[in-house]
Write a protein that holds these residues in place. Structure first.
Motif, PDB file in Angstrom:
ATOM      1  N   MET A 111       2.347  -1.902  -6.454  1.00 59.58           N
ATOM      2  CA  MET A 111       2.136  -0.959  -5.964  1.00 59.58           C
ATOM      3  C   MET A 111      -0.087  -0.908  -5.880  1.00 59.58           C
ATOM      4  SD  MET A 111       4.313  -0.603  -3.499  1.00 59.58           S
ATOM      5  CE  MET A 111       3.578   0.701  -2.666  1.00 59.58           C
ATOM      6  N   ILE A 112      -0.416  -0.632  -4.950  1.00 55.78           N
ATOM      7  CA  ILE A 112      -0.932  -0.304  -4.816  1.00 55.78           C
ATOM      8  C   ILE A 112      -1.833   0.909  -4.179  1.00 55.78           C
ATOM      9  CG2 ILE A 112      -4.278  -0.680  -3.119  1.00 55.78           C
ATOM     10  CD1 ILE A 112      -2.736  -3.461  -2.611  1.00 55.78           C
ATOM     11  N   VAL A 113      -2.334   1.780  -4.912  1.00 54.20           N
ATOM     12  CA  VAL A 113      -2.334   3.329  -4.999  1.00 54.20           C
ATOM     13  C   VAL A 113      -3.777   3.580  -4.892  1.00 54.20           C
ATOM     14  CG1 VAL A 113      -1.736   5.572  -6.507  1.00 54.20           C
ATOM     15  CG2 VAL A 113      -0.589   3.258  -6.416  1.00 54.20           C
ATOM     16  N   PRO A 114      -4.119   4.892  -4.059  1.00 57.69           N
ATOM     17  CA  PRO A 114      -5.267   5.307  -3.753  1.00 57.69           C
ATOM     18  C   PRO A 114      -6.309   5.858  -5.206  1.00 57.69           C
ATOM     19  CG  PRO A 114      -4.467   6.334  -1.951  1.00 57.69           C
ATOM     20  CD  PRO A 114      -2.926   5.490  -3.009  1.00 57.69           C
ATOM     21  N   TYR A 154       7.645  14.929  -4.026  1.00 59.64           N
ATOM     22  CA  TYR A 154       8.535  13.703  -5.181  1.00 59.64           C
ATOM     23  C   TYR A 154       8.818  11.984  -4.200  1.00 59.64           C
ATOM     24  CZ  TYR A 154       8.618  16.754  -8.758  1.00 59.64           C
ATOM     25  OH  TYR A 154       8.458  18.198 -10.128  1.00 59.64           O
ATOM     26  N   LEU A 155       7.957  11.943  -3.376  1.00 61.96           N
ATOM     27  CA  LEU A 155       8.066  10.835  -2.246  1.00 61.96           C
ATOM     28  C   LEU A 155       7.367   9.928  -3.110  1.00 61.96           C
ATOM     29  CD1 LEU A 155       9.920   9.330  -0.247  1.00 61.96           C
ATOM     30  CD2 LEU A 155       7.805  10.621   1.819  1.00 61.96           C
ATOM     31  N   ASP A 156       5.976  10.210  -3.352  1.00 61.46           N
ATOM     32  CA  ASP A 156       5.353   9.164  -4.465  1.00 61.46           C
ATOM     33  C   ASP A 156       5.689   8.254  -4.931  1.00 61.46           C
ATOM     34  OD1 ASP A 156       5.110  11.537  -4.834  1.00 61.46           O
ATOM     35  OD2 ASP A 156       2.696  11.329  -4.768  1.00 61.46           O
ATOM     36  N   TYR A 160       0.626  -1.029   0.325  1.00 62.28           N
ATOM     37  CA  TYR A 160       0.148   0.601  -0.165  1.00 62.28           C
ATOM     38  C   TYR A 160       1.130   1.286  -0.267  1.00 62.28           C
ATOM     39  CZ  TYR A 160      -4.032  -2.338   0.406  1.00 62.28           C
ATOM     40  OH  TYR A 160      -5.279  -3.419   0.968  1.00 62.28           O
ATOM     41  N   LEU A 161       0.924   2.010  -1.107  1.00 61.47           N
ATOM     42  CA  LEU A 161       1.463   3.902  -1.370  1.00 61.47           C
ATOM     43  C   LEU A 161       1.362   4.280   0.047  1.00 61.47           C
ATOM     44  CD1 LEU A 161       3.357   5.075  -2.631  1.00 61.47           C
ATOM     45  CD2 LEU A 161       1.265   5.943  -3.940  1.00 61.47           C
ATOM     46  N   GLU A 162      -0.211   4.661   0.682  1.00 63.29           N
ATOM     47  CA  GLU A 162      -0.323   5.127   1.409  1.00 63.29           C
ATOM     48  C   GLU A 162       0.697   4.861   2.897  1.00 63.29           C
ATOM     49  OE1 GLU A 162      -4.682   6.703   1.844  1.00 63.29           O
ATOM     50  OE2 GLU A 162      -4.578   5.075   1.003  1.00 63.29           O
TER      51      GLU A 162
END
Length: 335
Positions: A297-300, A284-286, A243-245
């Motif tokens: 990744m699983i992105v919102p 730009y961390l994400d 999960y990206l979050e």
């Protein structure tokens, strides 16, 4: 926040072998279908659209790691390979690692190149849910093929379909039938993971107090995020490190320890923190995390990225961090 039990192991992170692999896969005889006794999975002789079971192989002596082949020889033709094999402990990076390894195996067999679209997938059963990643391939000969890998407690389930079927509805129908027959949630139910989380720290994390404190804060933040945001029925299938979050929250916690304590830092830690702060300040961390983890990744929903802007920024800002060089690994162990 729901409480979780955490066991901390201060050891060097390493890899373990889950099953003794055979040099040459052993062909298994079958009649009117096949039952994989280790996972209590039954493979029928015939699947949707007249796919016939033609081969069964074992890749280890205990026959835990197996693969079966279904073939449809009438037009449109097709071939379906299904693999079930031990997954080991539910480390936070095991699904991504297994998926990328499987993708590389497909690429190694391809001479003409492939166009690939990849995305996360999820299975939902009566008692358990779980995650996977899937890639759709488009080859130059216009065959449709795909690869999907699911983590199911202590098992991996991998599907590889190749067909000259053009109707996407028919392809989806076959895939749905496969997942109804070889239910990933049943694999989880048979051998779900231990809900007690363990943290394994590498020797690198012990360079100085700031780095160790930052690593510990980052690890505990991941656990907190998971317990707050991921239901227990999903955690039984694997630690949801994709999960990206969760990753973003852990990096913000990583730098918090340094801001709180004025301890002496090694040159390595100073440079590492400087680069993390630079990525956060730039916004730009994400994008950096996505690139480092090969976009697996699983992105919102509706999350926006600026990869072009990130590449331009990176050209003038040296980033040497490698997220695959780990300070720790979190895992839900095998019961």
């Amino acid at each position: 926040m729901k409480r979780t039990t955490i066991t901390i192991f201060i050891i060097l992170i390493g890899l373990t072998c889950q099953a003794q692999e055979l040099m040459n896969p052993k062909k298994i005889k079958f009649k009117n279908g096949f039952e994989h006794k280790s996972s209590e999975t039954k493979f029928p002789q015939t699947l949707e659209n007249d796919f016939e079971l033609t081969e069964v192989y074992a890749f280890d002596k205990k026959k835990q790691n197996i693969g079966v082949t279904y073939e449809k020889k009438t037009e449109p033709t097709g071939k379906l390979n299904i693999y079930i094999y031990p997954a080991g402990d539910g480390t936070e990076d095991r699904l991504r690692t297994e998926y990328l390894t499987s993708m590389q195996s497909v690429a190694n067999l391809t001479d003409n190149g492939l166009g690939v679209t990849q995305y996360p997938v999820k299975f939902s059963g009566k008692k358990y849910d779980g995650n996977g990643f899937k890639a759709d391939f488009k080859s130059k000969n216009q065959e449709n093929s795909n690869l999907s890998v699911y983590e199911c407690g202590t098992w991996f389930l991998k599907l590889r379909l190749t067909t000259n079927e053009k109707d996407s509805i028919q392809i989806s129908r076959l895939e749905k039938k496969v997942l109804e027959t070889i239910d990933p949630s049943q694999l989880t139910e048979q051998n779900k993971l231990n809900p007690k989380a363990s943290i394994y720290y590498s020797k690198v994390a012990f360079q100085d107090s700031i780095l160790l404190g930052s690593a510990m804060g980052s690890a505990f933040k991941k656990l907190e995020w998971v317990m707050d945001n991921v239901p227990e029925r999903e955690r039984a299938s694997g630690f949801p490190g994709h999960y990206l979050e969760m990753q973003l929250a852990s990096f913000n916690e990583f730098i918090a320890f340094d801001k709180k304590y004025d301890y002496k830092k090694s040159e390595f830690t100073q440079n590492y923190l400087k680069q993390i702060n630079s990525l956060i300040d730039s916004g730009y961390l994400d994008e950096f995390i996505m690139k480092e983890f090969s976009m697996v990744m699983i992105v919102p929903e509706n999350h926006e990225f600026d990869f072009d802007g990130f590449e331009k920024w990176k050209a003038n800002n040296e980033i040497e961090i490698n997220l695959n060089e780990l300070f720790y690994v979190i895992a839900f162990g095998q019961k």
